[in-house]
Design an enzyme around this catalytic site. Structure first.
Site, short mmCIF file in Angstrom:
data_model
loop_
_atom_site.label_atom_id
_atom_site.label_comp_id
_atom_site.label_asym_id
_atom_site.label_seq_id
_atom_site.Cartn_x
_atom_site.Cartn_y
_atom_site.Cartn_z
N CYS A 2 -17.17 -16.31 0.84
CA CYS A 2 -16.30 -17.32 0.24
C CYS A 2 -17.13 -18.20 -0.68
O CYS A 2 -18.34 -18.10 -0.75
CB CYS A 2 -15.73 -18.22 1.34
SG CYS A 2 -14.99 -17.30 2.67
N ARG A 29 -16.31 -15.09 -5.83
CA ARG A 29 -16.82 -14.98 -4.46
C ARG A 29 -15.72 -14.71 -3.44
O ARG A 29 -16.00 -14.43 -2.27
CB ARG A 29 -17.55 -16.28 -4.07
CG ARG A 29 -18.74 -16.59 -4.93
CD ARG A 29 -19.39 -17.87 -4.48
NE ARG A 29 -19.91 -17.76 -3.13
CZ ARG A 29 -21.11 -17.29 -2.82
NH1 ARG A 29 -21.91 -16.89 -3.77
NH2 ARG A 29 -21.51 -17.23 -1.58
N TRP A 75 -12.50 -15.23 0.90
CA TRP A 75 -12.44 -13.77 0.96
C TRP A 75 -12.49 -13.47 2.46
O TRP A 75 -13.51 -13.66 3.11
CB TRP A 75 -13.64 -13.17 0.23
CG TRP A 75 -13.70 -11.69 0.25
CD1 TRP A 75 -12.87 -10.82 -0.42
CD2 TRP A 75 -14.64 -10.87 0.95
NE1 TRP A 75 -13.26 -9.53 -0.17
CE2 TRP A 75 -14.34 -9.53 0.66
CE3 TRP A 75 -15.72 -11.15 1.80
CZ2 TRP A 75 -15.07 -8.47 1.18
CZ3 TRP A 75 -16.45 -10.09 2.31
CH2 TRP A 75 -16.12 -8.77 2.00
N ASN A 101 -18.72 -21.10 4.47
CA ASN A 101 -18.97 -19.74 3.99
C ASN A 101 -19.96 -19.10 4.96
O ASN A 101 -21.05 -19.64 5.14
CB ASN A 101 -19.54 -19.80 2.57
CG ASN A 101 -20.15 -18.47 2.13
OD1 ASN A 101 -21.12 -18.44 1.41
ND2 ASN A 101 -19.57 -17.37 2.54
N GLY A 102 -19.56 -17.98 5.56
CA GLY A 102 -20.46 -17.32 6.50
C GLY A 102 -19.65 -16.72 7.63
O GLY A 102 -18.42 -16.63 7.56
N GLU A 465 -23.75 5.81 -9.83
CA GLU A 465 -23.29 4.51 -10.33
C GLU A 465 -21.96 4.66 -11.07
O GLU A 465 -21.06 3.82 -10.92
CB GLU A 465 -24.37 3.87 -11.21
CG GLU A 465 -24.01 2.55 -11.84
CD GLU A 465 -23.62 1.45 -10.84
OE1 GLU A 465 -23.82 1.60 -9.63
OE2 GLU A 465 -23.09 0.42 -11.31
N LYS A 469 -18.59 2.69 -9.98
CA LYS A 469 -17.86 1.80 -10.92
C LYS A 469 -16.40 2.19 -10.97
O LYS A 469 -15.52 1.34 -10.96
CB LYS A 469 -18.45 1.94 -12.32
CG LYS A 469 -19.41 1.01 -12.93
CD LYS A 469 -19.60 -0.38 -12.59
CE LYS A 469 -19.86 -0.72 -11.18
NZ LYS A 469 -21.13 -1.30 -10.84
N GLU A 472 -14.53 1.45 -7.38
CA GLU A 472 -14.39 0.07 -6.90
C GLU A 472 -13.37 -0.74 -7.69
O GLU A 472 -12.78 -1.68 -7.16
CB GLU A 472 -15.74 -0.66 -6.87
CG GLU A 472 -16.31 -0.98 -8.22
CD GLU A 472 -17.59 -1.80 -8.14
OE1 GLU A 472 -17.71 -2.65 -7.25
OE2 GLU A 472 -18.48 -1.59 -9.00
N HIS A 488 -22.96 23.51 -2.74
CA HIS A 488 -23.15 23.44 -1.29
C HIS A 488 -21.96 22.77 -0.60
O HIS A 488 -22.10 22.27 0.51
CB HIS A 488 -24.46 22.72 -0.97
CG HIS A 488 -25.65 23.44 -1.51
ND1 HIS A 488 -26.10 24.62 -0.99
CD2 HIS A 488 -26.45 23.17 -2.58
CE1 HIS A 488 -27.15 25.04 -1.68
NE2 HIS A 488 -27.37 24.17 -2.66
N LYS A 588 -18.20 -10.70 -4.93
CA LYS A 588 -19.42 -10.53 -5.71
C LYS A 588 -20.68 -10.59 -4.85
O LYS A 588 -21.62 -9.83 -5.06
CB LYS A 588 -19.48 -11.63 -6.78
CG LYS A 588 -20.64 -11.54 -7.73
CD LYS A 588 -20.40 -10.47 -8.75
CE LYS A 588 -21.59 -10.21 -9.64
NZ LYS A 588 -21.53 -8.85 -10.19
#
Ligand code: M6R
Length: 592
Positions: A2, A29, A75, A101-102, A465, A469, A472, A488, A588
């Site tokens: 958050c 955030r 969040w 936040n935590g 990557e 991208k 997400e 394989h 983020k």
């Protein structure tokens, strides 16, 4: 994860618009709920579920009165996103308000104890125990500062909190453990927040309180006290980011602005060469390197391993930070553990760093000045990408790679490699000029449910990557594979409906990757290749080709070939009607 903010104005009674402005800057955030509390004869709280702008249009935060207040953007981690779980949280008597936040690991035990004492809870969050505890300690006669201190002694887990009390109006107390917090001030007032963008418009001098320190804010001053209540003299650092850098500046989204800023991010990070050389000299002899990171930073680490092993021959490992404990016992004084992190605050990376410090030399490559990892690692390199607001890492990734290339090139004394880096900004600009073409291509991909990205050697992390991208932000399932692995297993999934993105720059791996391309072609996959301009063979064998300057060979491809993949993900996402800056369920900085 958050974002939290606290502000006290020295004279003005209109803190709410400032709190709102600051919390809006922390929306990256978390964005599932927002809330503000201000003090005006009593504590007033407005909060709700939803993104910041939508909720504000409904409940008008800026109309709140008072010169002192706190704000939160959430969040959800403990408790679903809803009105009750939105912060600020209050005690039973509405006399203490807290933003947090935590994650508190022992909140269920604390909550049980409090319920037995007759306290009632409105939310299912971990945070709500905090105002209840503070109130108990204030009832015992402690002032707000000491009540917060005593409360923290009972908390297990991570937290950055700001607390206010109606019994000590116009005062805020803030503190942190394993979650970020900064303070700033200007002629009008005092600020505390989770991150720099919140305060950039007010001040560029910031201080990051250390664990165990307490921030005491009143209308007259902002002080830092240690655990014993002794005042300490904080050393502010100057943040070399302009407020404009943290704004969209005419772009539709931060992500596209940040993609456009990549050539500058490379140029600016290249200025770190002397610094990096100094660090290499200070580190001295090392027999092994271990990279530790998460997500996109993990992909940068794989490039680091390939570079250092191929250029210098020092054995390297790459560890996902949350898995570090299985490797940590092998770290010793001859190992250099390199942590790669945009934020410098990622919880899993920080826990691994704590462990690595016991045995090994540690180096952090981070983008945010003064962040936790810059303080915790023995050495640090700061990438020069400027603030990145979009949740999807773009320019910070390319800046991380630039720092890694400099590190590897200097370590291996490979001047030719370092020389090549100077042309990277130009190559990136050439790709950005093809934006319209990539936007057109993206329209053909918005139907897809699955996509595969293939690359060999230095192109393998590009494939990883590229797939991250896409998945997400567009929610299309995407996998990156080492091209040789295809046969394989995953080849079984390829058919005429599946897009396969092949990363095939000129270089040693070209022929083998072409064989893999033929394998998917034979299954009628929709092939989009990223390759050298003028490569006729590639044109003949692909449905679409994005052409890159042929001077970009495999070894520097990660710095350049990643860019069209970022643009592709961005435009596929926009075409589908999603917000690329705020992908669902993601934030983020992951400090939990
Ligand atoms: O701040 P960090 O680089 O430590 O963050 C690690 C990951 O959370 C991050 O790279 C994430 O995967 C990206 N935002 C994805 O684009």
């Amino acid at each position: 994860m958050c974002g939290i903010v606290g502000c006290i104005l020295k004279e003005n009674n209109d803190v709410a618009p400032i709190l709102f402005y600051c919390i809006l800057k922390l929306e990256y955030r978390g964005y599932d709920s927002i809330g503000l509390a201000t003090y005006d004869n009593k504590i007033h709280v407005k909060k709700d579920q939803g993104n910041i702008e939508t909720v504000n249009n409904r409940i008008h935060f800026k109309e709140m009165k008072g010169s002192c207040g706190i704000a939160h953007t959430r969040w959800a981690s403990t408790g679903i996103p809803n009105y009750e779980n939105a912060h600020p949280h209050l005690d039973d008597t509405n006399s203490i308000a807290v933003v947090h936040n935590g994650t508190l690991e022992n909140y269920l035990d604390l909550k049980d104890e409090l319920i037995k004492l007759g306290h009632t809870f409105k939310s299912t969050t971990d945070t709500e125990v905090i105002p209840h505890l503070i109130k108990i300690f204030m009832n015992e006669g402690l002032d707000l500062e000491n009540a917060v201190k005593k409360c923290c002694q009972k908390l297990k887990g991570s937290y950055a909190i700001v607390a206010m009390s109606k019994d000590e109006p116009d005062k805020l107390i803030a503190t942190r453990k394993d979650s970020p917090l900064i303070i700033a001030q200007n002629k009008d007032g005092y600020f505390v927040s989770s991150d720099i963008p919140a305060v950039l418009d007010y001040s560029r001098d910031i201080y990051r309180p250390k664990e165990g320190e307490f921030v005491i804010m009143t209308k007259e001053s902002i002080e830092i006290h240690d655990e014993n209540g002794e005042k300490i003299d904080p050393e502010y650092i100057y943040i070399d980011w302009s407020p404009k850098m943290a704004k969209k500046d005419g772009y539709d989204y931060f992500m596209i602005k940040e993609i456009h800023e990549q050539s500058l991010a490379v140029k600016n990070t290249l200025t770190q060469k002397t610094n990096i050389k100094k660090i290499i000299d200070e580190i001295g002899d090392i027999k092994r390197i271990c990279f530790v990171a998460c997500g996109t930073s993990y992909h940068a680490s794989i490039t680091g391993k390939y570079l250092i092993e191929s250029q210098k021959g020092i054995p390297c490992d790459v560890i996902i930070a949350s898995e570090y404990k299985y490797t940590a016992k092998t770290w010793d004084e001859d190992t250099l553990v390199i942590f790669i992190s945009q934020s410098g605050e990622t919880y899993d990376s920080r826990m691994a760093l704590k462990e690595a410090r016991k045995t090994s030399k540690t180096l952090a490559i981070v983008n945010v000045a003064g962040s936790a990892m810059t303080q915790e690692a023995e050495y640090f390199i700061q990438t020069q990408a400027g603030p990145e607001i979009g949740v999807a890492a773009t320019k910070t990734y390319i800046a991380q790679l630039t720092a890694i290339y400099l590190f590897a090139g200097l370590l291996a004394e490979n001047d030719e490699l370092i020389e090549k880096l100077n042309k990277v900004p130009e190559y990136i600009e050439e790709i950005v000029k093809q934006e319209k073409l990539i936007e057109d291509i993206s329209k053909r991909y918005d139907f897809a449910d699955n996509a595969f990205y293939l690359g060999r050697g230095f192109s393998y992390p590009i494939a990883l990557e590229g797939a991250l991208k896409l998945k997400e932000i567009s929610y299309i399932h995407a996998e990156g594979y080492a091209a040789g692995e295809l046969k394989h297993g995953p080849l079984a999934l390829i058919n005429e409906k599946v897009p396969v993105i092949v990363i095939i720059p000129p270089g040693d791996d070209y022929d083998k990757t072409m064989v893999n391309l033929q394998e998917v072609k034979a299954r009628e996959a929709i092939i989009l290749s990223i390759g050298a301009k003028g490569d006729e063979k590639l044109r003949e064998n692909s449905r679409i080709v994005v052409e890159i300057n042929p001077e970009v060979t495999d070894i520097i491809a990660p710095l350049v070939y990643t860019v069209p993949l970022q643009l592709l993900s961005y435009y596929v996402t926009v075409e589908k009607g999603y917000n690329p800056d705020q992908p669902r369920n993601l934030a983020k900085v992951i400090t939990v």
